[in-house]
Design a protein around this motif. Structure first.
Motif, mmCIF file in Angstrom:
data_model
loop_
_atom_site.group_PDB
_atom_site.id
_atom_site.type_symbol
_atom_site.label_atom_id
_atom_site.label_comp_id
_atom_site.label_asym_id
_atom_site.label_seq_id
_atom_site.Cartn_x
_atom_site.Cartn_y
_atom_site.Cartn_z
ATOM 1 N N GLY A 156 0.806 -1.222 0.000
ATOM 2 C CA GLY A 156 0.000 0.000 0.000
ATOM 3 C C GLY A 156 0.832 1.261 0.000
ATOM 4 O O GLY A 156 1.641 1.491 -0.896
ATOM 5 N N ASP A 157 0.659 2.077 1.051
ATOM 6 C CA ASP A 157 1.354 3.361 1.138
ATOM 7 C C ASP A 157 2.871 3.224 1.217
ATOM 8 O O ASP A 157 3.599 4.166 0.907
ATOM 9 C CB ASP A 157 0.860 4.145 2.355
ATOM 10 C CG ASP A 157 -0.572 4.623 2.192
ATOM 11 O OD1 ASP A 157 -1.069 4.627 1.049
ATOM 12 O OD2 ASP A 157 -1.198 4.985 3.210
ATOM 13 N N ASP A 158 3.353 2.064 1.651
ATOM 14 C CA ASP A 158 4.795 1.847 1.766
ATOM 15 C C ASP A 158 5.394 1.221 0.503
ATOM 16 O O ASP A 158 6.572 0.877 0.486
ATOM 17 C CB ASP A 158 5.092 0.939 2.965
ATOM 18 C CG ASP A 158 4.728 1.605 4.283
ATOM 19 O OD1 ASP A 158 4.843 2.845 4.377
ATOM 20 O OD2 ASP A 158 4.333 0.881 5.210
ATOM 21 N N SER A 159 4.604 1.085 -0.540
ATOM 22 C CA SER A 159 5.094 0.450 -1.767
ATOM 23 C C SER A 159 6.040 1.380 -2.525
ATOM 24 O O SER A 159 5.994 2.601 -2.387
ATOM 25 C CB SER A 159 3.927 0.063 -2.667
ATOM 26 O OG SER A 159 3.288 1.220 -3.167
ATOM 27 N N ALA A 160 6.886 0.775 -3.328
ATOM 28 C CA ALA A 160 7.817 1.547 -4.154
ATOM 29 C C ALA A 160 7.054 2.434 -5.134
ATOM 30 O O ALA A 160 7.484 3.553 -5.430
ATOM 31 C CB ALA A 160 8.751 0.613 -4.902
ATOM 32 N N LEU A 161 5.907 1.948 -5.625
ATOM 33 C CA LEU A 161 5.104 2.728 -6.573
ATOM 34 C C LEU A 161 4.648 4.038 -5.951
ATOM 35 O O LEU A 161 4.797 5.110 -6.539
ATOM 36 C CB LEU A 161 3.898 1.900 -7.038
ATOM 37 C CG LEU A 161 2.997 2.534 -8.065
ATOM 38 C CD1 LEU A 161 3.747 2.794 -9.364
ATOM 39 C CD2 LEU A 161 1.786 1.646 -8.315
ATOM 40 N N VAL A 162 4.112 3.979 -4.743
ATOM 41 C CA VAL A 162 3.648 5.190 -4.064
ATOM 42 C C VAL A 162 4.827 6.114 -3.764
ATOM 43 O O VAL A 162 4.751 7.330 -3.995
ATOM 44 C CB VAL A 162 2.866 4.846 -2.769
ATOM 45 C CG1 VAL A 162 2.577 6.094 -1.963
ATOM 46 C CG2 VAL A 162 1.585 4.108 -3.104
ATOM 47 N N ARG A 163 5.927 5.551 -3.298
ATOM 48 C CA ARG A 163 7.104 6.382 -3.005
ATOM 49 C C ARG A 163 7.598 7.106 -4.250
ATOM 50 O O ARG A 163 7.881 8.298 -4.221
ATOM 51 C CB ARG A 163 8.221 5.517 -2.411
ATOM 52 C CG ARG A 163 7.977 5.111 -0.977
ATOM 53 C CD ARG A 163 9.243 4.576 -0.305
ATOM 54 N NE ARG A 163 9.942 3.568 -1.090
ATOM 55 C CZ ARG A 163 9.723 2.254 -1.003
ATOM 56 N NH1 ARG A 163 8.823 1.793 -0.193
ATOM 57 N NH2 ARG A 163 10.430 1.420 -1.739
ATOM 58 N N ARG A 164 7.683 6.390 -5.383
ATOM 59 C CA ARG A 164 8.197 7.011 -6.612
ATOM 60 C C ARG A 164 7.230 8.049 -7.166
ATOM 61 O O ARG A 164 7.652 9.085 -7.674
ATOM 62 C CB ARG A 164 8.485 5.948 -7.658
ATOM 63 C CG ARG A 164 9.695 5.079 -7.299
ATOM 64 C CD ARG A 164 9.936 4.035 -8.351
ATOM 65 N NE ARG A 164 10.310 4.624 -9.614
ATOM 66 C CZ ARG A 164 11.542 4.707 -10.085
ATOM 67 N NH1 ARG A 164 12.538 4.207 -9.382
ATOM 68 N NH2 ARG A 164 11.786 5.248 -11.238
ATOM 69 N N LEU A 165 5.924 7.780 -7.071
ATOM 70 C CA LEU A 165 4.950 8.736 -7.604
ATOM 71 C C LEU A 165 4.840 9.981 -6.739
ATOM 72 O O LEU A 165 4.507 11.052 -7.254
ATOM 73 C CB LEU A 165 3.583 8.073 -7.767
ATOM 74 C CG LEU A 165 3.506 7.008 -8.867
ATOM 75 C CD1 LEU A 165 2.154 6.312 -8.832
ATOM 76 C CD2 LEU A 165 3.751 7.631 -10.230
ATOM 77 N N THR A 166 5.094 9.875 -5.462
ATOM 78 C CA THR A 166 5.033 11.052 -4.591
ATOM 79 C C THR A 166 6.314 11.887 -4.663
ATOM 80 O O THR A 166 6.330 13.015 -4.193
ATOM 81 C CB THR A 166 4.747 10.654 -3.129
ATOM 82 O OG1 THR A 166 5.730 9.712 -2.694
ATOM 83 C CG2 THR A 166 3.359 10.075 -2.994
#
Length: 118
Positions: free
Chosen positions: A106-116
């Motif tokens: 979820g919020d800790d995923s690499a996808l969320v980190r990279r998009l933010t």
């Protein structure tokens, strides 16, 4: 008068020659719908579609550098690991990995980190 030679179509050349091993229907997880669907989907492993006929199409535009990086990765996979994959399969694998990580973390995923970071 010349006769035309009948050649096999691409579907005939690249079709599966052995039936795919499928797990019994009772072992397959149920697909949930509604508000609880994301939690239920995280419990089943996400797999890329692999080398099958794809009925859906999506166009993605990339920069020259991104395309070169993708092609370089494809060539390294072939040279160093003996994996002859096309760019489409490489992209589908990457998508499956990113979505599995997103569903699991979820919020800790690499996808969320990279998009933010944008």
């Amino acid at each position: 008068m010349a006769r035309r030679v009948s050649l096999p179509a691409a579907d005939d050349l690249f079709r599966r020659t052995a039936p795919a091993a499928e797990p019994p229907a009772a072992a397959e997880p149920e697909v949930a719908t509604g508000p609880a669907a994301p939690e239920a989907a995280a419990k089943r492993p996400r797999k890329p579609s692999g080398r099958v006929r794809h009925d859906e199409k999506m166009t993605v535009y990339v920069t020259s550098d991104e395309l070169l990086d993708l092609e370089h990765a494809r060539l390294v996979l072939r040279r160093s690991h003996g994996l002859a994959v096309d760019r489409g399969r490489l992209v589908r694998e990457a998508i499956a990995m990113a979505l599995a990580d997103f569903e699991a973390n979820g919020d800790d995923s690499a996808l969320v980190r990279r998009l933010t970071e944008e």
